[in-house]
Motif scaffolding. Structure first.
Motif, short mmCIF file in Angstrom:
data_model
loop_
_atom_site.label_atom_id
_atom_site.label_comp_id
_atom_site.label_asym_id
_atom_site.label_seq_id
_atom_site.Cartn_x
_atom_site.Cartn_y
_atom_site.Cartn_z
N TYR A 28 41.24 -27.02 7.11
CA TYR A 28 40.18 -26.01 7.08
C TYR A 28 40.73 -24.64 6.71
CZ TYR A 28 37.69 -29.39 10.02
OH TYR A 28 37.09 -30.52 10.52
N THR A 29 39.88 -23.83 6.09
CA THR A 29 40.15 -22.41 5.96
C THR A 29 39.62 -21.75 7.22
OG1 THR A 29 39.94 -22.46 3.55
CG2 THR A 29 39.62 -20.33 4.62
N LEU A 30 40.49 -21.06 7.94
CA LEU A 30 40.09 -20.38 9.17
C LEU A 30 39.32 -19.12 8.82
CD1 LEU A 30 43.45 -20.63 11.18
CD2 LEU A 30 41.52 -22.23 11.19
N VAL A 31 38.20 -18.89 9.50
CA VAL A 31 37.33 -17.76 9.21
C VAL A 31 36.82 -17.19 10.54
CG1 VAL A 31 35.19 -17.03 8.07
CG2 VAL A 31 36.56 -18.87 7.08
N ARG B 63 29.56 -25.90 2.04
CA ARG B 63 30.87 -26.41 2.48
C ARG B 63 30.78 -27.09 3.85
NH1 ARG B 63 33.93 -20.91 1.01
NH2 ARG B 63 31.89 -20.18 1.59
N MET C 150 35.39 -18.25 -4.64
CA MET C 150 35.69 -18.69 -3.30
C MET C 150 35.95 -20.20 -3.31
SD MET C 150 33.82 -17.88 0.26
CE MET C 150 34.27 -16.20 -0.02
N SER C 151 36.86 -20.63 -2.47
CA SER C 151 37.26 -22.03 -2.38
C SER C 151 36.12 -22.90 -1.87
CB SER C 151 38.46 -22.13 -1.43
OG SER C 151 38.68 -23.45 -1.08
N GLU D 163 36.81 -25.37 0.04
CA GLU D 163 37.42 -26.00 1.21
C GLU D 163 36.48 -25.98 2.40
OE1 GLU D 163 41.27 -24.62 2.43
OE2 GLU D 163 41.86 -24.26 0.37
N LEU E 106 42.37 -13.17 8.36
CA LEU E 106 41.44 -14.24 8.02
C LEU E 106 40.20 -13.64 7.37
CD1 LEU E 106 41.51 -16.29 11.37
CD2 LEU E 106 42.95 -16.60 9.33
N ALA F 121 44.80 -25.54 9.87
CA ALA F 121 44.96 -24.93 8.55
C ALA F 121 45.17 -25.92 7.41
CB ALA F 121 46.08 -23.90 8.58
N ASP F 122 45.66 -27.13 7.68
CA ASP F 122 45.83 -28.12 6.61
C ASP F 122 44.49 -28.68 6.15
OD1 ASP F 122 48.56 -27.86 6.52
OD2 ASP F 122 48.95 -29.60 7.81
N LEU G 248 35.52 -25.22 6.22
CA LEU G 248 35.73 -23.99 6.98
C LEU G 248 35.76 -24.26 8.48
CD1 LEU G 248 33.10 -21.79 5.10
CD2 LEU G 248 35.57 -21.87 4.69
#
Length: 152
Positions: free
Chosen positions: A55-58, A106, A1-2, A4, A80, A52-53, A6
């Motif tokens: 954060y990873t949307l969850v 994260r 998992m990234s 990044e 997502l 989105a640039d 969230l």
């Protein structure tokens, strides 16, 4: 998992403003569940994609996978990741039970209309940047909330 950062997204009260008797301007009502109207504002997809640039949307909602199946297509969002938030049927467990172990260390921004006391304590105790963004369930998600998440 990234590793990044969230952006955790709730549905009811955030994307589905259920806090007023009348449907707010800009929203349309859809019967996504039998006998239950869900208020949808198509612009929310565009608004969330602004994140989105960075954060990873969850999804962080009791809707879990239903958010991808029923809501994402109406908003123009891709599938997502989903944080398991729902406890046993009928339970009202705190979403934090699923969120804390899922996000690990994260950075997080969390859009919700009901951040619990435990969520505030968790956010304050984390080493990673954590921003709880309260969304009023009467009006739902607005550009001001997105701007708040994008602020340094």
């Amino acid at each position: 998992m990234s590793r990044e950062a969230l952006a955790l997204i709730d549905v009811d009260g955030v994307l589905n403003p259920h806090g007023s008797a009348a449907c707010p301007p800009g929203y349309t009502e859809h019967e996504l569940f039998p006998g239950e109207l869900v208020r949808v504002r198509p612009e929310h997809g565009r608004m969330l994609l602004r994140l989105a640039d960075r954060y990873t949307l969850v999804w962080a909602t009791y809707w879990e996978d239903e958010a991808n199946r029923l809501l994402a297509p109406l908003l123009g969002l891709p599938r997502l990741p989903v944080i398991p938030c729902a406890g046993p049927p009928g339970s009202q467990q705190d979403k934090l039970v699923g969120i804390a172990p899922w996000v690990t260390d994260r950075a997080v921004v969390w859009f919700d209309d009901l951040h619990s006391t435990a969520a505030h304590e968790w956010a304050a105790s984390r080493g990673a940047p954590t921003r709880l963004i309260h969304v009023d369930p009467v009006g739902g998600l607005a550009d001001v909330h997105i701007d708040q998440a994008l602020r340094p």
